[in-house]
Design a protein around this motif. Structure first.
Motif, PDB file in Angstrom:
ATOM      1  N   THR A  29      -5.750  -0.636  -2.198  1.00  0.00           N
ATOM      2  CA  THR A  29      -4.861  -1.139  -1.644  1.00  0.00           C
ATOM      3  C   THR A  29      -4.252  -1.507  -0.610  1.00  0.00           C
ATOM      4  N   GLY A  30      -5.389  -0.472   0.290  1.00  0.00           N
ATOM      5  CA  GLY A  30      -4.953  -0.303   1.443  1.00  0.00           C
ATOM      6  C   GLY A  30      -5.553   0.295   2.384  1.00  0.00           C
ATOM      7  N   ALA A  31      -4.939   0.519   3.753  1.00  0.00           N
ATOM      8  CA  ALA A  31      -5.979   1.401   4.461  1.00  0.00           C
ATOM      9  C   ALA A  31      -4.852   2.381   5.647  1.00  0.00           C
ATOM     10  N   MET A  32      -5.854   3.659   5.513  1.00  0.00           N
ATOM     11  CA  MET A  32      -5.109   4.699   7.032  1.00  0.00           C
ATOM     12  C   MET A  32      -6.237   4.398   8.220  1.00  0.00           C
ATOM     13  N   TYR A  33      -5.300   4.495   9.006  1.00  0.00           N
ATOM     14  CA  TYR A  33      -5.446   3.965  10.683  1.00  0.00           C
ATOM     15  C   TYR A  33      -4.985   4.833  11.353  1.00  0.00           C
ATOM     16  N   LEU A  34      -6.375   6.566  11.086  1.00  0.00           N
ATOM     17  CA  LEU A  34      -5.598   7.734  12.171  1.00  0.00           C
ATOM     18  C   LEU A  34      -6.335   7.938  13.758  1.00  0.00           C
ATOM     19  N   GLU A  35      -5.271   8.967  14.308  1.00  0.00           N
ATOM     20  CA  GLU A  35      -5.484   9.200  15.261  1.00  0.00           C
ATOM     21  C   GLU A  35      -4.693  10.203  16.021  1.00  0.00           C
ATOM     22  N   ARG A  36      -3.774  10.671  15.447  1.00  0.00           N
ATOM     23  CA  ARG A  36      -3.505  12.231  15.580  1.00  0.00           C
ATOM     24  C   ARG A  36      -4.504  13.107  16.059  1.00  0.00           C
ATOM     25  N   ASP A  37      -4.871  13.820  17.352  1.00  0.00           N
ATOM     26  CA  ASP A  37      -5.688  14.576  17.867  1.00  0.00           C
ATOM     27  C   ASP A  37      -6.035  15.211  16.391  1.00  0.00           C
ATOM     28  N   ASP A  38      -4.781  16.010  15.553  1.00  0.00           N
ATOM     29  CA  ASP A  38      -5.702  16.896  14.515  1.00  0.00           C
ATOM     30  C   ASP A  38      -6.693  16.117  13.158  1.00  0.00           C
ATOM     31  N   ASP A  39      -5.863  15.237  12.584  1.00  0.00           N
ATOM     32  CA  ASP A  39      -6.837  14.350  12.457  1.00  0.00           C
ATOM     33  C   ASP A  39      -7.964  13.859  12.897  1.00  0.00           C
ATOM     34  N   MET A  40      -8.428  13.822  13.535  1.00  0.00           N
ATOM     35  CA  MET A  40      -9.769  12.837  14.453  1.00  0.00           C
ATOM     36  C   MET A  40     -10.572  14.378  14.813  1.00  0.00           C
ATOM     37  N   ASP A  41      -9.978  15.207  14.681  1.00  0.00           N
ATOM     38  CA  ASP A  41     -10.783  17.045  14.866  1.00  0.00           C
ATOM     39  C   ASP A  41     -11.523  17.117  13.911  1.00  0.00           C
ATOM     40  N   SER A  42     -10.363  16.672  12.466  1.00  0.00           N
ATOM     41  CA  SER A  42     -11.139  16.469  11.417  1.00  0.00           C
ATOM     42  C   SER A  42     -12.074  15.689  10.490  1.00  0.00           C
ATOM     43  N   TYR A  43     -11.694  14.594  11.461  1.00  0.00           N
ATOM     44  CA  TYR A  43     -13.225  13.269  10.747  1.00  0.00           C
ATOM     45  C   TYR A  43     -13.986  14.480  11.580  1.00  0.00           C
ATOM     46  N   GLY A  44     -13.851  14.395  12.879  1.00  0.00           N
ATOM     47  CA  GLY A  44     -14.875  13.572  13.214  1.00  0.00           C
ATOM     48  C   GLY A  44     -16.032  15.464  13.078  1.00  0.00           C
ATOM     49  N   ALA A  45     -14.962  16.701  13.110  1.00  0.00           N
ATOM     50  CA  ALA A  45     -16.428  17.049  12.893  1.00  0.00           C
ATOM     51  C   ALA A  45     -16.956  17.290  11.429  1.00  0.00           C
ATOM     52  N   ALA A  46     -16.060  16.190  10.517  1.00  0.00           N
ATOM     53  CA  ALA A  46     -16.911  16.329   9.277  1.00  0.00           C
ATOM     54  C   ALA A  46     -17.727  14.951   9.405  1.00  0.00           C
ATOM     55  N   MET A  47     -18.457  14.324  10.284  1.00  0.00           N
ATOM     56  CA  MET A  47     -18.790  12.989  10.381  1.00  0.00           C
ATOM     57  C   MET A  47     -19.935  14.396  11.193  1.00  0.00           C
ATOM     58  N   GLU A  48     -20.037  15.245  11.757  1.00  0.00           N
ATOM     59  CA  GLU A  48     -21.017  16.225  12.790  1.00  0.00           C
ATOM     60  C   GLU A  48     -21.431  16.666  11.601  1.00  0.00           C
TER      61      GLU A  48
END
Length: 289
Positions: free
Chosen positions: A247-266
């Protein structure tokens, strides 16, 4: 205070650029957010939302902030105020306002402005690569069960979004798709096969990369579910991770969030089948589905 022209037609992105520049100007003057907010008669939380591009922009408030921040050169002031004016004008998405939930609209605006989109999908072929028939099946069989008219509008919107992949200087798309999504005969076998053939065609384009996360891998970095990462050409805009919920979405841009999602994508890209192996697997599924 240069203003990037790339976002000239994206209201959400304009707001984010203006907000980022206002924040940078405030910090360069050594002013706290509360002091700046008091100067224009708004709450600190309101100014915070303006600086992060999550709230609308009042042109007079921006003028007063520029005065507070000591921006006296007319050229600099006009450049930012022009963006404010454009941010308050409705874009093409206005015509589709009833075809999407409010929480999804910012994503479509950001998606159109992105230079690179990396996405991991578990259940479906990514929306940017869906055929009209496949999209119709996904939308009509979803949780909301929309009317035929609403389904038509949502399919039209999905196809309209795909223009970012066919226009000059197209968006770079890198999609990792779980094998389970490819075996699922959404819309029936014929629709599913046509979708997979379209996926093979898309993967031949230089700006589109498709990888399949095969069953044989077992556990992998996508354990938390589908997500996308958007990267923008403007230096003012940070990468954003988008995670859709029921029923919604999260828009994440904090450095720690992006580090985690970026590493997961890699890790997903490394663990998945190579692009060529993925094409072979998709071809196999077309024959067997």
């Amino acid at each position: 205070m240069a203003v990037a022209a790339h976002s000239a037609n994206r209201p959400t992105v304009r707001r984010r650029i203006v907000g980022a520049q206002l924040r940078r100007l405030r910090e360069s003057r050594g002013l706290g957010r509360r002091q700046a907010a008091d100067s224009i008669g708004v709450g600190e939380s309101r100014l915070s939302r303006v600086e992060t591009g999550r709230a609308g922009l009042d042109e007079e408030d921006v003028r007063r902030l520029l005065e507070l921040y000591g921006i006296s050169r007319q050229e600099e002031r006009d450049a930012l105020l022009t963006l404010v004016q454009e941010a308050n004008r409705p874009g093409w998405l206005q015509a589709f306002s009833g075809a999407m939930p409010a929480w999804f609209r910012p994503y479509v605006d950001l998606e159109e402005a992105a230079q690179v989109i990396r996405t991991y999908e578990v259940q479906f072929v990514p929306g940017l690569l869906q055929t009209a028939d496949y999209a119709r099946a996904v939308i009509s069989q979803g949780r909301a069960m929309p009317s035929a008219e609403e389904t038509d509008r949502r399919v039209e919107l999905r196809l309209r979004r795909q223009r970012i992949l066919t226009e000059p200087n197209p968006t770079r798309l890198w999609a990792v798709i779980d094998e389970a999504a490819l075996w699922r005969p959404i819309g029936g076998s014929e629709v599913a096969r046509a979708q997979l053939r379209a996926l093979l065609d898309a993967a031949q384009l230089q700006h589109i990369t498709v990888q399949v996360m095969p069953f044989r891998v077992g556990g992998h970095a996508g354990e938390a579910g589908a997500f996308s990462i958007l990267r923008f050409p403007e230096p003012e805009l940070h990468d954003i991770a988008y995670v859709e919920q029921l029923t919604g979405a999260m828009y994440l841009e904090r450095d720690d969030d992006m580090d985690s999602y970026g590493a997961a994508m890699e890790r997903l890209c490394v663990q998945s089948a190579s692009p060529q192996e993925s094409m072979d697997l998709i071809s196999k599924i077309i024959r067997e589905i």
